[in-house]
Design an enzyme around this catalytic site. Structure first.
Site, mmCIF file in Angstrom:
data_model
loop_
_atom_site.group_PDB
_atom_site.id
_atom_site.type_symbol
_atom_site.label_atom_id
_atom_site.label_comp_id
_atom_site.label_asym_id
_atom_site.label_seq_id
_atom_site.Cartn_x
_atom_site.Cartn_y
_atom_site.Cartn_z
ATOM 1 N N HIS A 182 8.909 6.916 8.337
ATOM 2 C CA HIS A 182 9.532 7.096 7.024
ATOM 3 C C HIS A 182 10.995 7.487 7.254
ATOM 4 O O HIS A 182 11.371 7.925 8.342
ATOM 5 C CB HIS A 182 8.761 8.151 6.221
ATOM 6 C CG HIS A 182 7.466 7.611 5.674
ATOM 7 N ND1 HIS A 182 7.364 7.093 4.402
ATOM 8 C CD2 HIS A 182 6.255 7.465 6.242
ATOM 9 C CE1 HIS A 182 6.119 6.663 4.213
ATOM 10 N NE2 HIS A 182 5.420 6.878 5.313
ATOM 11 N N CYS B 287 4.320 9.230 0.860
ATOM 12 C CA CYS B 287 2.978 9.784 0.667
ATOM 13 C C CYS B 287 3.053 10.803 -0.460
ATOM 14 O O CYS B 287 3.804 11.772 -0.379
ATOM 15 C CB CYS B 287 2.493 10.443 1.954
ATOM 16 S SG CYS B 287 0.923 11.297 1.744
ATOM 17 N N HIS C 295 5.051 4.260 12.697
ATOM 18 C CA HIS C 295 5.110 4.206 11.229
ATOM 19 C C HIS C 295 6.142 5.245 10.784
ATOM 20 O O HIS C 295 5.842 6.423 10.640
ATOM 21 C CB HIS C 295 3.710 4.528 10.697
ATOM 22 C CG HIS C 295 3.562 4.563 9.232
ATOM 23 N ND1 HIS C 295 2.980 3.536 8.501
ATOM 24 C CD2 HIS C 295 3.860 5.506 8.310
ATOM 25 C CE1 HIS C 295 2.928 3.857 7.233
ATOM 26 N NE2 HIS C 295 3.459 5.054 7.068
ATOM 27 N N ARG D 202 0.835 -1.214 0.000
ATOM 28 C CA ARG D 202 0.000 0.000 0.000
ATOM 29 C C ARG D 202 0.870 1.265 0.000
ATOM 30 O O ARG D 202 0.899 2.007 -0.975
ATOM 31 C CB ARG D 202 -0.945 -0.031 1.216
ATOM 32 C CG ARG D 202 -2.032 1.024 1.197
ATOM 33 C CD ARG D 202 -1.590 2.410 1.636
ATOM 34 N NE ARG D 202 -1.078 2.448 2.994
ATOM 35 C CZ ARG D 202 -0.455 3.502 3.495
ATOM 36 N NH1 ARG D 202 -0.284 4.588 2.779
ATOM 37 N NH2 ARG D 202 0.034 3.461 4.729
ATOM 38 N N ASP D 203 1.614 1.487 1.077
ATOM 39 C CA ASP D 203 2.391 2.737 1.191
ATOM 40 C C ASP D 203 3.490 2.769 0.129
ATOM 41 O O ASP D 203 3.796 3.826 -0.422
ATOM 42 C CB ASP D 203 3.005 2.827 2.601
ATOM 43 C CG ASP D 203 3.373 4.246 3.000
ATOM 44 O OD1 ASP D 203 3.695 5.038 2.108
ATOM 45 O OD2 ASP D 203 3.344 4.564 4.198
ATOM 46 N N ASN E 11 9.219 4.099 3.687
ATOM 47 C CA ASN E 11 9.179 3.639 5.082
ATOM 48 C C ASN E 11 10.507 3.002 5.444
ATOM 49 O O ASN E 11 11.271 2.588 4.571
ATOM 50 C CB ASN E 11 8.108 2.558 5.255
ATOM 51 C CG ASN E 11 6.720 3.107 5.108
ATOM 52 O OD1 ASN E 11 6.155 3.061 4.027
ATOM 53 N ND2 ASN E 11 6.171 3.632 6.168
HETATM 54 P P1 HMG Z 1 -12.865 14.386 -2.798
HETATM 55 O O1 HMG Z 1 -12.542 14.734 -4.216
HETATM 56 O O2 HMG Z 1 -13.001 15.506 -1.802
HETATM 57 O O3 HMG Z 1 -14.176 13.445 -2.726
HETATM 58 O O4 HMG Z 1 -11.759 13.373 -2.317
HETATM 59 P P2 HMG Z 1 -15.700 13.760 -2.863
HETATM 60 O O5 HMG Z 1 -16.381 13.098 -1.738
HETATM 61 O O6 HMG Z 1 -15.914 15.231 -3.076
HETATM 62 O O7 HMG Z 1 -16.051 12.978 -4.230
HETATM 63 C C1 HMG Z 1 -15.440 13.369 -5.459
HETATM 64 C C2 HMG Z 1 -15.376 12.166 -6.386
HETATM 65 O O8 HMG Z 1 -14.525 11.171 -5.817
HETATM 66 C C3 HMG Z 1 -16.728 11.490 -6.624
HETATM 67 O O9 HMG Z 1 -16.714 10.957 -7.936
HETATM 68 C C4 HMG Z 1 -16.725 10.334 -5.665
HETATM 69 O O10 HMG Z 1 -17.518 9.261 -6.098
HETATM 70 C C5 HMG Z 1 -15.250 9.928 -5.687
HETATM 71 P P3 HMG Z 1 -17.413 11.757 -9.156
HETATM 72 O O11 HMG Z 1 -18.849 11.905 -8.730
HETATM 73 O O12 HMG Z 1 -16.696 13.103 -9.244
HETATM 74 O O13 HMG Z 1 -17.151 10.859 -10.339
HETATM 75 N N1 HMG Z 1 -14.846 9.272 -4.444
HETATM 76 C C6 HMG Z 1 -14.352 8.035 -4.392
HETATM 77 N N2 HMG Z 1 -14.097 7.112 -5.340
HETATM 78 C C7 HMG Z 1 -13.597 5.931 -4.928
HETATM 79 N N3 HMG Z 1 -13.325 5.633 -3.650
HETATM 80 C C8 HMG Z 1 -13.573 6.522 -2.667
HETATM 81 C C9 HMG Z 1 -14.114 7.781 -3.032
HETATM 82 N N4 HMG Z 1 -14.465 8.857 -2.325
HETATM 83 C C10 HMG Z 1 -14.911 9.763 -3.190
HETATM 84 N N5 HMG Z 1 -13.296 6.209 -1.411
HETATM 85 C C11 HMG Z 1 -10.929 11.600 -0.927
HETATM 86 C C12 HMG Z 1 -11.749 12.871 -0.972
HETATM 87 C C13 HMG Z 1 -10.667 11.269 0.536
HETATM 88 C C14 HMG Z 1 -11.672 10.474 -1.600
HETATM 89 C C15 HMG Z 1 -9.590 11.857 -1.694
HETATM 90 O O14 HMG Z 1 -9.000 13.012 -1.165
HETATM 91 C C16 HMG Z 1 -8.637 10.721 -1.588
HETATM 92 O O15 HMG Z 1 -8.873 9.658 -2.146
HETATM 93 N N6 HMG Z 1 -7.488 10.919 -0.900
HETATM 94 C C17 HMG Z 1 -6.560 9.836 -0.673
HETATM 95 C C18 HMG Z 1 -5.176 10.349 -0.568
HETATM 96 C C19 HMG Z 1 -4.261 9.200 -0.255
HETATM 97 O O16 HMG Z 1 -4.555 8.032 -0.470
HETATM 98 N N7 HMG Z 1 -3.060 9.535 0.271
HETATM 99 C C20 HMG Z 1 -2.061 8.571 0.605
HETATM 100 C C21 HMG Z 1 -2.434 7.702 1.743
HETATM 101 S S1 HMG Z 1 -2.149 8.464 3.321
HETATM 102 C C22 HMG Z 1 -0.503 8.108 3.679
HETATM 103 O O17 HMG Z 1 0.215 7.653 2.847
HETATM 104 C C23 HMG Z 1 0.004 8.341 5.082
HETATM 105 C C24 HMG Z 1 0.126 7.038 5.854
HETATM 106 O O18 HMG Z 1 1.039 6.161 5.213
HETATM 107 C C25 HMG Z 1 0.628 7.311 7.273
HETATM 108 C C26 HMG Z 1 1.852 8.223 7.320
HETATM 109 O O19 HMG Z 1 2.825 8.005 6.580
HETATM 110 O O20 HMG Z 1 1.794 9.150 8.124
HETATM 111 C C27 HMG Z 1 -1.219 6.341 5.989
HETATM 112 MG MG MG Z 2 3.213 6.323 5.302
#
Ligand code: HMG
Ligand code: MG
Length: 310
Positions: free
Chosen positions: A207, A238, A205, A12-13, A247
């Site tokens: 990095h 990220c 966690h 995933r990450d 990581n």
């Molecule tokens: P948004 O654009 O604000 O969503 O995104 P919305 O609710 O306004 O919807 C807009 C569109 O997105 C719609 O589609 C929804 O259906 C679709 P449209 O009508 O325009 O065709 N949508 C989705 N589609 C599929 N799956 C969903 C979903 N939700 C809405 N779940 C949202 C908000 C949270 C979805 C977006 O910002 C997003 O996906 N962000 C993810 C970012 C991400 O994955 N970042 C990396 C992971 S975090 C990380 O790495 C840190 C970690 O490792 C820990 C650390 O290191 O500290 C965990």
């Molecule tokens: Mg991470």
């Protein structure tokens, strides 16, 4: 009995940050290799927007094909109700992993919402997860620093941990998203967080941007943490934390605890084989993990013809 848990987040990450999309079959082989190495908790994908993270757009197809092994527990990121619907429909997964930042700006960049709104919108999802018997992991990100705001107060992290406990999180992973933390900071943070949640429910966690992730793991262990997130070969990052690297490498964490005689249940040799396969057959670029590089170099030297006279 293992004394601690190495929680693999590479699929995933790691893969969320790869410039190229990896075929689903290769992801499945990676997960199988990790499981065969002895890892029992693996974060395999994300049910986030495929527009935001195209690399993991195959989450719905991948989850039902996951290999089943006794004791193997899979998690995936779930940011909202739509993600939870997909998580449930896909099957094969028993832990939903929510994520939220300790700093406002990173949270907005990452999920397009304020911290308060993101938490509030997730509340009914957490309730459904509880009712469905799905365990909830929660990441508190940017705990050692934010790429946009700089320093993050320990009180902000503790406040977020309290909110995540109130949300029903079974486990909270403290994310040094940017990889800027240092051991004294980790000790202080873990000490403060221990007042808000039992340490059996806390993971670290780290990095490795500044090369301190392994030292931070050691500091976390000494402070009482027993679950450590890691990525095979040091993959990861990220996409919404510019400049952050992968990581801490799974091999490095396993080797650190092997050297101290602390059981992880994970076979280092198999991890090295998995990284070599990933590097050669899938990513075609060198992986940064230190122990992996050292082991691979040693193997190549053993296998190489000896210069005449030696
Ligand atoms: P948004 O654009 O604000 O969503 O995104 P919305 O609710 O306004 O919807 C807009 C569109 O997105 C719609 O589609 C929804 O259906 C679709 P449209 O009508 O325009 O065709 N949508 C989705 N589609 C599929 N799956 C969903 C979903 N939700 C809405 N779940 C949202 C908000 C949270 C979805 C977006 O910002 C997003 O996906 N962000 C993810 C970012 C991400 O994955 N970042 C990396 C992971 S975090 C990380 O790495 C840190 C970690 O490792 C820990 C650390 O290191 O500290 C965990
Ligand atoms: Mg991470």
């Amino acid at each position: 009995m293992t004394a601690l848990t190495v929680y693999e987040v590479g699929p995933r990450d790691g893969l969320q940050n790869e410039p190229e999309t990896i075929p689903t079959a290769a992801k499945l082989e990676l997960i199988e290799r990790l499981a065969v190495a002895g890892l029992r908790r693996i974060e395999v994908t994300s049910f986030v927007s495929p527009r935001w993270i195209p690399q993991l757009a195959d989450a719905d197809a991948l989850a039902p094909l996951l290999p089943e092994l006794p004791g193997l527990v899979y998690s995936a990121l779930v940011p909202n109700a739509e993600g939870y619907e997909r998580f449930r429909a896909a099957g094969g997964l028993s832990v939903a992993a929510f994520f939220v930042s300790a700093s406002e700006t990173h949270n907005r960049k990452n999920v397009n919402r304020s911290v308060a709104e993101h938490l509030e919108r997730f509340r009914p999802v957490a309730e459904r997860a509880k009712a469905d018997g799905v365990r909830l992991r929660a990441y508190a990100s940017t705990v050692c620093g934010c790429p946009y705001e700089g320093k993050v107060a320990v009180s902000a992290v503790v406040g977020l941990v309290e909110k995540l406990r109130a949300l029903g999180a079974d486990e909270i992973s403290l994310g040094d998203t940017l990889g800027v933390g240092h051991p004294a900071q980790v000790r202080e943070l873990v000490g403060a967080v221990a007042g808000a949640a039992p340490l059996e429910r806390i993971a670290l966690h780290c990095h490795d941007t500044y090369g301190r992730a392994l030292a931070n793991v050691q500091a976390g262990f000494e402070a009482g943490v027993r679950t450590f997130d890691a990525s095979l070969g040091g993959l990861g990052g990220c996409p919404y934390a510019p400049g952050a690297s992968g990581n801490v490498a799974t091999e490095d964490v396993v080797d650190l605890f092997d050297a101290a005689g602390i059981a992880t249940g994970v076979e280092l040799g198999r991890l090295v084989e998995a990284s070599a396969w990933l590097e050669d057959a899938v990513l075609r670029r060198p992986l940064p993990g230190r122990v992996y590089r050292a082991r691979r170099g040693a193997r190549a030297r053993e296998g190489a013809p000896r210069p005449a006279g030696n």
